[in-house]
Design a protein around this motif. Structure first.
Motif, PDB file in Angstrom:
ATOM      1  N   THR A 103       4.217 -13.691   0.359  1.00  0.00           N
ATOM      2  CA  THR A 103       4.332 -12.238   0.256  1.00  0.00           C
ATOM      3  C   THR A 103       3.860 -11.726  -1.095  1.00  0.00           C
ATOM      4  N   ALA A 104       3.493 -10.456  -1.098  1.00  0.00           N
ATOM      5  CA  ALA A 104       3.168  -9.737  -2.331  1.00  0.00           C
ATOM      6  C   ALA A 104       3.748  -8.335  -2.200  1.00  0.00           C
ATOM      7  N   ASP A 105       4.494  -7.943  -3.228  1.00  0.00           N
ATOM      8  CA  ASP A 105       5.102  -6.613  -3.260  1.00  0.00           C
ATOM      9  C   ASP A 105       4.671  -5.901  -4.530  1.00  0.00           C
ATOM     10  N   PRO A 158       6.169  -2.834  -6.567  1.00  0.00           N
ATOM     11  CA  PRO A 158       7.298  -1.893  -6.665  1.00  0.00           C
ATOM     12  C   PRO A 158       6.836  -0.485  -7.057  1.00  0.00           C
ATOM     13  N   VAL A 206       6.365   2.721  -3.599  1.00  0.00           N
ATOM     14  CA  VAL A 206       6.429   1.311  -3.196  1.00  0.00           C
ATOM     15  C   VAL A 206       5.329   1.055  -2.172  1.00  0.00           C
ATOM     16  N   PRO A 258       3.585  -1.006   0.941  1.00  0.00           N
ATOM     17  CA  PRO A 258       4.057  -1.855   2.040  1.00  0.00           C
ATOM     18  C   PRO A 258       3.850  -3.329   1.679  1.00  0.00           C
ATOM     19  N   GLN A 259       4.808  -4.141   2.053  1.00  0.00           N
ATOM     20  CA  GLN A 259       4.716  -5.563   1.707  1.00  0.00           C
ATOM     21  C   GLN A 259       3.521  -6.211   2.410  1.00  0.00           C
ATOM     22  N   SER A 310       2.188  -9.682   3.795  1.00  0.00           N
ATOM     23  CA  SER A 310       2.824 -10.934   4.212  1.00  0.00           C
ATOM     24  C   SER A 310       1.920 -11.699   5.168  1.00  0.00           C
TER      25      SER A 310
END
Length: 176
Positions: free
Chosen positions: A39-41, A43, A57, A59-60, A62
């Motif tokens: 995953t990569a987030d 913030p 933020v 969207p994640q 994945s």
């Protein structure tokens, strides 16, 4: 402005090759560490526009990273040695696979019949022995693949086939 590689929160991966393309576009590579979700987030508030407003933020991102090769086990309900003809065999893969057909089974001292895809990585077929002795079925590596494209590991099944013993019955027309 102000967005860099340290602002990306990664899961099950390392981040490399962070590049500022321009116009608010950035690229980077995620290098998976283990099989499973990667995953990569991003913030809220780690980047700003020219007016000083922080980003929302993102969207994640994945993906599932899967390098595990499916295993396969062949079993039978027949005793060993057996006089069963045909010999029922079940091939069970550790995960659902595609591309597996009867042509992928190499039979020794037998032929493959009644191949059925039961579903969920389970297949059944029958071995019809050619002669008495060792009967084998080999599934070579890469005969099938899982959803990630990983080819299976090889598997071998063997059983001894012996024709049934004959029963001799003697009768006589002479009185006792």
């Amino acid at each position: 402005f102000g967005f860099d590689a340290t602002d990306v929160v990664v899961g099950n991966a390392t981040l490399s090759n962070f590049v500022v393309v321009g116009g608010g576009v950035y690229t980077f590579d995620l290098n998976p560490m283990l099989d499973g979700p990667v995953t990569a987030d991003i913030p809220a508030g780690v980047a700003t526009n020219t007016a000083g407003n922080g980003n929302d933020v993102a969207p994640q991102f994945s993906r599932i990273y899967d390098t595990g090769r499916p295993t396969v086990v062949m079993t039978t309900t027949a005793p060993n040695p057996t006089n069963w003809n045909p010999i029922p065999v079940t091939a069970t893969f550790s995960v659902p696979v595609t591309g597996f057909t009867a042509a992928e089974i190499f039979a020794g001292n037998a032929s493959v019949h009644n191949f059925i895809d039961v579903g969920g990585g389970v297949y059944t077929f029958e071995l019809i022995p050619a002669t008495e002795g060792l009967v084998q079925a080999d599934i070579p590596a890469n005969a099938a693949a899982d959803a990630a494209g990983n080819g299976n590991v090889s598997a071998t099944f063997s059983i001894v086939y012996a024709t049934p013993n004959l029963t001799v019955v003697m009768t006589s027309t002479a009185p006792d």
